[in-house]
Scaffold this motif. Sequence first.
Motif, PDB file in Angstrom:
ATOM      1  N   ASP A  12      40.605  57.217  19.716  1.00 46.43           N
ATOM      2  CA  ASP A  12      41.412  56.498  20.559  1.00 46.43           C
ATOM      3  C   ASP A  12      40.943  55.297  20.022  1.00 46.43           C
ATOM      4  OD1 ASP A  12      42.286  58.007  22.382  1.00 46.43           O
ATOM      5  OD2 ASP A  12      41.062  58.210  23.478  1.00 46.43           O
ATOM      6  N   SER A  13      39.503  55.160  19.356  1.00 47.82           N
ATOM      7  CA  SER A  13      39.052  54.171  18.820  1.00 47.82           C
ATOM      8  C   SER A  13      39.859  53.870  17.691  1.00 47.82           C
ATOM      9  CB  SER A  13      37.653  54.237  18.246  1.00 47.82           C
ATOM     10  OG  SER A  13      37.160  54.620  17.275  1.00 47.82           O
ATOM     11  N   VAL A  14      40.311  54.884  16.846  1.00 53.84           N
ATOM     12  CA  VAL A  14      41.370  54.281  15.895  1.00 53.84           C
ATOM     13  C   VAL A  14      42.371  54.584  16.006  1.00 53.84           C
ATOM     14  CG1 VAL A  14      42.231  55.558  13.204  1.00 53.84           C
ATOM     15  CG2 VAL A  14      39.894  56.517  14.044  1.00 53.84           C
ATOM     16  N   LYS A  15      42.893  55.516  16.313  1.00 58.20           N
ATOM     17  CA  LYS A  15      44.517  54.823  17.001  1.00 58.20           C
ATOM     18  C   LYS A  15      44.627  53.197  17.929  1.00 58.20           C
ATOM     19  CE  LYS A  15      44.675  58.518  19.627  1.00 58.20           C
ATOM     20  NZ  LYS A  15      45.541  59.171  20.833  1.00 58.20           N
ATOM     21  N   LYS A  16      43.616  53.099  18.247  1.00 58.57           N
ATOM     22  CA  LYS A  16      43.771  51.529  19.605  1.00 58.57           C
ATOM     23  C   LYS A  16      44.189  50.284  18.174  1.00 58.57           C
ATOM     24  CE  LYS A  16      41.731  52.345  24.160  1.00 58.57           C
ATOM     25  NZ  LYS A  16      39.702  52.100  24.414  1.00 58.57           N
ATOM     26  N   ARG A  17      43.304  50.094  17.149  1.00 58.48           N
ATOM     27  CA  ARG A  17      43.245  49.877  15.833  1.00 58.48           C
ATOM     28  C   ARG A  17      44.513  50.034  14.675  1.00 58.48           C
ATOM     29  NH1 ARG A  17      37.660  48.053  14.564  1.00 58.48           N
ATOM     30  NH2 ARG A  17      38.775  46.978  12.989  1.00 58.48           N
ATOM     31  N   PHE A  18      44.437  51.177  15.048  1.00 55.58           N
ATOM     32  CA  PHE A  18      46.276  51.628  14.451  1.00 55.58           C
ATOM     33  C   PHE A  18      48.162  50.815  15.447  1.00 55.58           C
ATOM     34  CE2 PHE A  18      44.033  53.990  11.177  1.00 55.58           C
ATOM     35  CZ  PHE A  18      44.653  53.855  10.499  1.00 55.58           C
ATOM     36  N   ASP A  23      42.162  42.916  14.347  1.00 52.74           N
ATOM     37  CA  ASP A  23      42.861  42.837  13.214  1.00 52.74           C
ATOM     38  C   ASP A  23      42.966  44.527  11.649  1.00 52.74           C
ATOM     39  OD1 ASP A  23      43.191  40.102  13.682  1.00 52.74           O
ATOM     40  OD2 ASP A  23      41.048  39.967  12.705  1.00 52.74           O
ATOM     41  N   GLY A  24      43.458  45.294  12.193  1.00 55.71           N
ATOM     42  CA  GLY A  24      43.509  46.640  11.876  1.00 55.71           C
ATOM     43  C   GLY A  24      42.273  47.321  11.389  1.00 55.71           C
ATOM     44  N   MET A  25      42.963  47.812  10.336  1.00 54.08           N
ATOM     45  CA  MET A  25      41.101  48.553  10.135  1.00 54.08           C
ATOM     46  C   MET A  25      40.585  48.720   9.288  1.00 54.08           C
ATOM     47  SD  MET A  25      39.923  52.606  11.988  1.00 54.08           S
ATOM     48  CE  MET A  25      38.223  52.340  12.473  1.00 54.08           C
ATOM     49  N   SER A  26      39.526  48.697   8.211  1.00 51.97           N
ATOM     50  CA  SER A  26      39.734  48.809   7.020  1.00 51.97           C
ATOM     51  C   SER A  26      39.005  50.138   6.484  1.00 51.97           C
ATOM     52  CB  SER A  26      38.068  47.583   6.924  1.00 51.97           C
ATOM     53  OG  SER A  26      37.220  48.798   6.970  1.00 51.97           O
ATOM     54  N   PHE A  27      39.094  50.649   5.261  1.00 57.07           N
ATOM     55  CA  PHE A  27      38.950  52.048   4.857  1.00 57.07           C
ATOM     56  C   PHE A  27      37.482  52.032   5.174  1.00 57.07           C
ATOM     57  CE2 PHE A  27      37.459  55.229   1.482  1.00 57.07           C
ATOM     58  CZ  PHE A  27      38.899  56.051   2.562  1.00 57.07           C
ATOM     59  N   THR A  28      36.498  50.926   5.249  1.00 59.77           N
ATOM     60  CA  THR A  28      35.305  51.493   5.781  1.00 59.77           C
ATOM     61  C   THR A  28      35.322  51.674   7.164  1.00 59.77           C
ATOM     62  OG1 THR A  28      34.526  50.059   3.863  1.00 59.77           O
ATOM     63  CG2 THR A  28      32.681  50.341   5.311  1.00 59.77           C
TER      64      THR A  28
END
Length: 291
Positions: A12-18, A23-28
Amino acid sequence: KCITVNYMMAKDSVKKRFNGEGDGMSFTEFTYQLVQGYDFLHLYQTMNCKIQLGGADQWGNITTGTELIRRKLGPEAEAFAITCPLITKADGTKFGKTESGNVWLDARYTSPYKFYQFWLNVSDEDAKRYIKIFTLLDRETIEALIAEHEAAPHLRVLQKRLAEEVTTMIHSREEYEKALEASNILFGSSTSEALRRLDEQTLLQVFEGVPQFRIARSELGTLPFIELCAGRTNIFPSKGECRKMVQGGGVSLNKEKVTDPMRIVTEEELIAGKYLLVQRGKKNYYLVIAE
């Protein structure tokens, strides 16, 4: 190899950012769950650590750990995740290690005195929340404390009990009593003996922020108290004012009343071998350092 990109993307935490939150999500940030998951696996294998606790924002990272343990070691390898709503400080910031004004469990980073002071100084609203979260007191006791606190908020019953419970739990009853004694030196009618029992680190923390003056150690033994306060330092603007306040019983040296402004200050009076504590009135403290 054990964790797929699909698995990571499903969080969920990734989906929300995507999906445009933030401001998006860095690879890190995206791969951080692998690092935290591997950390859980390592602790499981080396320290028999089976439960990881964290704030609700860590759910995805912690469950990556439980999944990695299961996939790596088999279904019989049980590991668990527990999260709670994120606990914030009064200013709304979290207890993160990069935040300022933080408390550490390790005495090397937050001394027992400062640890005790942190809990003692939380707001009334925070105290009501924290006593439920950070102590092992039962519901009846907590409700009675809250009622007692609301009847007389100025006594800070809730903060005092919270500070006692948490400091004792983390550092020991002995360290709690030392912290309490140190607090009483600044805010209560403590004794010269209590002051001398303080170690140098705690002494400096208790009197952090009070005016400091330096004098030559070689002068001790010949230096009158009035000269110390109105000559070598400007604790008093004049010798006349110092004399007047001493005669009125309003001046102390190392928590002992000064009755004679001409009394000689000796090296034996130094606390921890280098400090003199002058108190003017009830609340004005001055630390004199002999070098």
